[in-house]
Design a protein around this motif. Structure first.
Motif, PDB file in Angstrom:
ATOM      1  N   TYR A 138      17.994  47.514  29.267  1.00  0.00           N
ATOM      2  CA  TYR A 138      17.920  46.053  29.222  1.00  0.00           C
ATOM      3  C   TYR A 138      17.121  45.547  28.011  1.00  0.00           C
ATOM      4  N   LYS A 139      16.012  46.206  27.724  1.00  0.00           N
ATOM      5  CA  LYS A 139      15.184  45.735  26.599  1.00  0.00           C
ATOM      6  C   LYS A 139      15.934  45.855  25.275  1.00  0.00           C
ATOM      7  N   VAL A 140      16.702  46.933  25.127  1.00  0.00           N
ATOM      8  CA  VAL A 140      17.505  47.105  23.914  1.00  0.00           C
ATOM      9  C   VAL A 140      18.614  46.060  23.893  1.00  0.00           C
ATOM     10  N   GLN A 141      19.219  45.786  25.033  1.00  0.00           N
ATOM     11  CA  GLN A 141      20.260  44.758  25.104  1.00  0.00           C
ATOM     12  C   GLN A 141      19.734  43.403  24.653  1.00  0.00           C
ATOM     13  N   ARG A 142      18.524  43.059  25.096  1.00  0.00           N
ATOM     14  CA  ARG A 142      17.942  41.766  24.704  1.00  0.00           C
ATOM     15  C   ARG A 142      17.751  41.684  23.188  1.00  0.00           C
ATOM     16  N   MET A 143      17.302  42.790  22.605  1.00  0.00           N
ATOM     17  CA  MET A 143      17.092  42.817  21.155  1.00  0.00           C
ATOM     18  C   MET A 143      18.424  42.685  20.424  1.00  0.00           C
TER      19      MET A 143
ATOM     20  N   LEU B  95      23.657  39.339  17.520  1.00  0.00           N
ATOM     21  CA  LEU B  95      25.084  39.045  17.626  1.00  0.00           C
ATOM     22  C   LEU B  95      25.368  37.564  17.441  1.00  0.00           C
ATOM     23  N   HIS B  96      26.480  37.265  16.781  1.00  0.00           N
ATOM     24  CA  HIS B  96      26.947  35.880  16.701  1.00  0.00           C
ATOM     25  C   HIS B  96      27.328  35.437  18.117  1.00  0.00           C
ATOM     26  N   GLU B  97      27.081  34.171  18.449  1.00  0.00           N
ATOM     27  CA  GLU B  97      27.320  33.686  19.810  1.00  0.00           C
ATOM     28  C   GLU B  97      28.755  33.907  20.272  1.00  0.00           C
ATOM     29  N   THR B  98      29.707  33.690  19.392  1.00  0.00           N
ATOM     30  CA  THR B  98      31.116  33.864  19.756  1.00  0.00           C
ATOM     31  C   THR B  98      31.420  35.325  20.048  1.00  0.00           C
ATOM     32  N   TYR B  99      30.899  36.228  19.197  1.00  0.00           N
ATOM     33  CA  TYR B  99      31.086  37.668  19.400  1.00  0.00           C
ATOM     34  C   TYR B  99      30.458  38.085  20.727  1.00  0.00           C
TER      35      TYR B  99
ATOM     36  N   VAL C 165      21.567  36.975  34.258  1.00  0.00           N
ATOM     37  CA  VAL C 165      20.687  36.322  35.222  1.00  0.00           C
ATOM     38  C   VAL C 165      19.216  36.417  34.816  1.00  0.00           C
ATOM     39  N   ALA C 166      18.880  37.423  34.010  1.00  0.00           N
ATOM     40  CA  ALA C 166      17.491  37.598  33.576  1.00  0.00           C
ATOM     41  C   ALA C 166      17.161  36.824  32.307  1.00  0.00           C
ATOM     42  N   LEU C 167      18.163  36.196  31.691  1.00  0.00           N
ATOM     43  CA  LEU C 167      17.941  35.437  30.459  1.00  0.00           C
ATOM     44  C   LEU C 167      17.385  34.052  30.768  1.00  0.00           C
ATOM     45  N   PRO C 168      16.709  33.425  29.801  1.00  0.00           N
ATOM     46  CA  PRO C 168      16.295  32.028  29.970  1.00  0.00           C
ATOM     47  C   PRO C 168      17.517  31.157  30.238  1.00  0.00           C
TER      48      PRO C 168
END
Length: 456
Positions: free
Chosen positions: A73-78, A83-87, A105-108
């Motif tokens: 998860y921590k790597v995913q957040r980084m 990433l571009h929002e569309t991608y 669900v864990a994102l702001p």
């Protein structure tokens, strides 16, 4: 797509990255994309920022979604920040809905909203549905990616559907038969589908004795059901009987790992501090409250010793056995605790009365205590340091016998009481049982020594 051993993977990683760095994109894609997604993720995390940017440019969001799902998860957040929002939105469209939901669900809330707005409406709606379930319930870990069919269809029609439509399901080994109200009426396995007459109707092949769960069932109960029945997936129903998703065995494996980690933390009084990636400060902050509480509980041990100060002053040699008495009682209490907590976790004690459990634990404590007490009774007088005192050996031996017997029962009772209070039985952590064992053991030891003081 195949997995590689560590040596071969290192060779592939070097070869693949050389293709990427040298702009040989066709060979890069051919080499990289035939690897298993976990191996792709292993190679990916070793790249620097520029290399990752080049990789995003040369593989599609759909192809990258398989890699993203394998990352921590921590790597995913980084990575999400790169990433571009569309991608990113296209990538979440292609991910399994349960994996996408558990990440989002864990994102702001602002980030969630931005990504969901850019996603496909159908995918976004399904993900939002999963995000709406309470944590640690079947609904929160289920996936919406499953195949549903009609009872009136023939085996030939279902096979044609699977071959032409190629549904993007997480698993197609089970096909779920629903009626016009989306209520589950049967389950058809792929084996039954392909081994029967193609003209046979699904209603004649499907299994109607169903094993199902409710969307608000606890995830631990779900894991136990899948393990008990050796299932690959389990359908999730609402109270009205409508099929809303399935829980797959890979999700259950994650649940088992999470729950086991949590229980280990509880048993060792380091709840929340078992993550090896925690900083020293964060780990200390999580451990300190437990240790401070245990320090105050440890004062009870000092209180017992203080109460028998006169006995200890009269026969100083008694102090030699204090560590042994404390350790022995604490150890058997922790062993008993581990047995009971595991039994509660896997549902063993639902089939066994508490009286039988406590009787067996007491029997175990009595036998172990008798063996240990007998050894001490014989050994102590043979050691020159103790001047051949058989009475000292008897006092220590009897104390060990009684301490182990009682501590074994205490270790079994504590998690049962906590479980009765609807709390996690692992809260009856090892250090707490050890402390109680110390107090009980010392009290018994000094009480016996005091009553027999005139014979020492």
């Amino acid at each position: 797509m195949h997995r590689l051993d560590k040596h071969r993977l290192n060779e592939y990683a070097k070869e693949t990255m050389d293709f990427l760095r040298n702009e040989n994109i066709p060979l890069f894609r051919k080499t990289f994309l035939k690897l298993h997604s976990m191996d792709q993720a292993t190679i990916f995390v070793a790249l620097d920022l520029k290399e990752r940017a080049k990789l995003y440019h040369n593989i599609s969001a759909e192809e990258f979604s398989n890699i993203f799902q394998e990352l921590d998860y921590k790597v995913q957040r980084m990575i999400l920040q790169e990433l571009h929002e569309t991608y990113a939105a296209d990538m979440f469209n292609e991910m399994n809905t349960d994996d996408a939901a558990s990440f989002l669900v864990a994102l702001p809330e602002k980030m969630q909203r931005g990504l969901l707005q850019k996603m496909n409406d159908t995918e976004a709606s399904e993900i939002q549905e999963l995000m709406g379930y309470p944590e640690e319930t079947a609904g929160s870990i289920m996936t919406k990616d499953y195949v549903q069919i009609r009872a009136a269809s023939t085996a030939r029609e279902v096979l044609a559907y699977l071959q032409t439509e190629k549904p993007d399901a997480e698993t197609i080994y089970y096909l779920y038969v629903v009626n016009e109200h989306n209520k589950l009426t049967g389950i058809l396995s792929l084996r039954e589908l392909i081994t029967n007459n193609p003209s046979e109707r699904v209603e004649n092949l499907m299994r109607t004795q169903l094993i199902t769960i409710q969307d608000d069932d606890d995830q631990e109960d779900v894991a136990r059901i899948i393990q008990h029945y050796d299932l690959l997936a389990l359908p999730v129903l609402t109270d009205a009987g409508a099929l809303v998703g399935i829980v797959t065995v890979d999700d259950v494996m994650d649940v088992v790992e999470d729950e086991t980690t949590e229980d280990i933390g509880e048993l060792s009084a380091v709840r929340g501090a078992t993550d090896v990636n925690l900083s020293a400060f964060a780990s200390a902050r999580k451990r300190a409250p437990w240790l401070i509480l245990l320090m105050f509980l440890g004062l009870l041990t000092g209180g017992v010793i203080d109460q028998f100060e006169e006995t200890l002053e009269a026969v100083v040699i008694l102090a030699v056995f204090i560590p042994m008495i404390m350790d022995s009682a604490g150890n058997i209490g922790t062993q008993s605790l581990a047995v009971v907590v595991r039994g509660i976790a896997v549902g063993t004690f639902q089939r066994e009365s508490i009286r039988q459990l406590l009787k067996r634990q007491l029997g175990t404590g009595l036998m172990v205590g008798l063996m240990c007490g007998a050894v001490i009774f014989v050994v102590v007088p043979l050691i020159p340091f103790f001047d051949g005192s058989w009475m000292l050996g008897a006092i220590v031996g009897i104390s060990i016998f009684l301490s182990l017997s009682i501590a074994c029962v205490v270790g079994a009772i504590m998690p049962l009481i906590i479980n009765k209070l609807k709390l996690d039985p692992a809260l009856a952590s090892g250090p707490f049982v050890t402390t109680i064992g110390d107090v009980v053991g010392l009290f018994i030891y000094f009480s016996i020594a005091t009553s027999l003081l005139q014979y020492l």
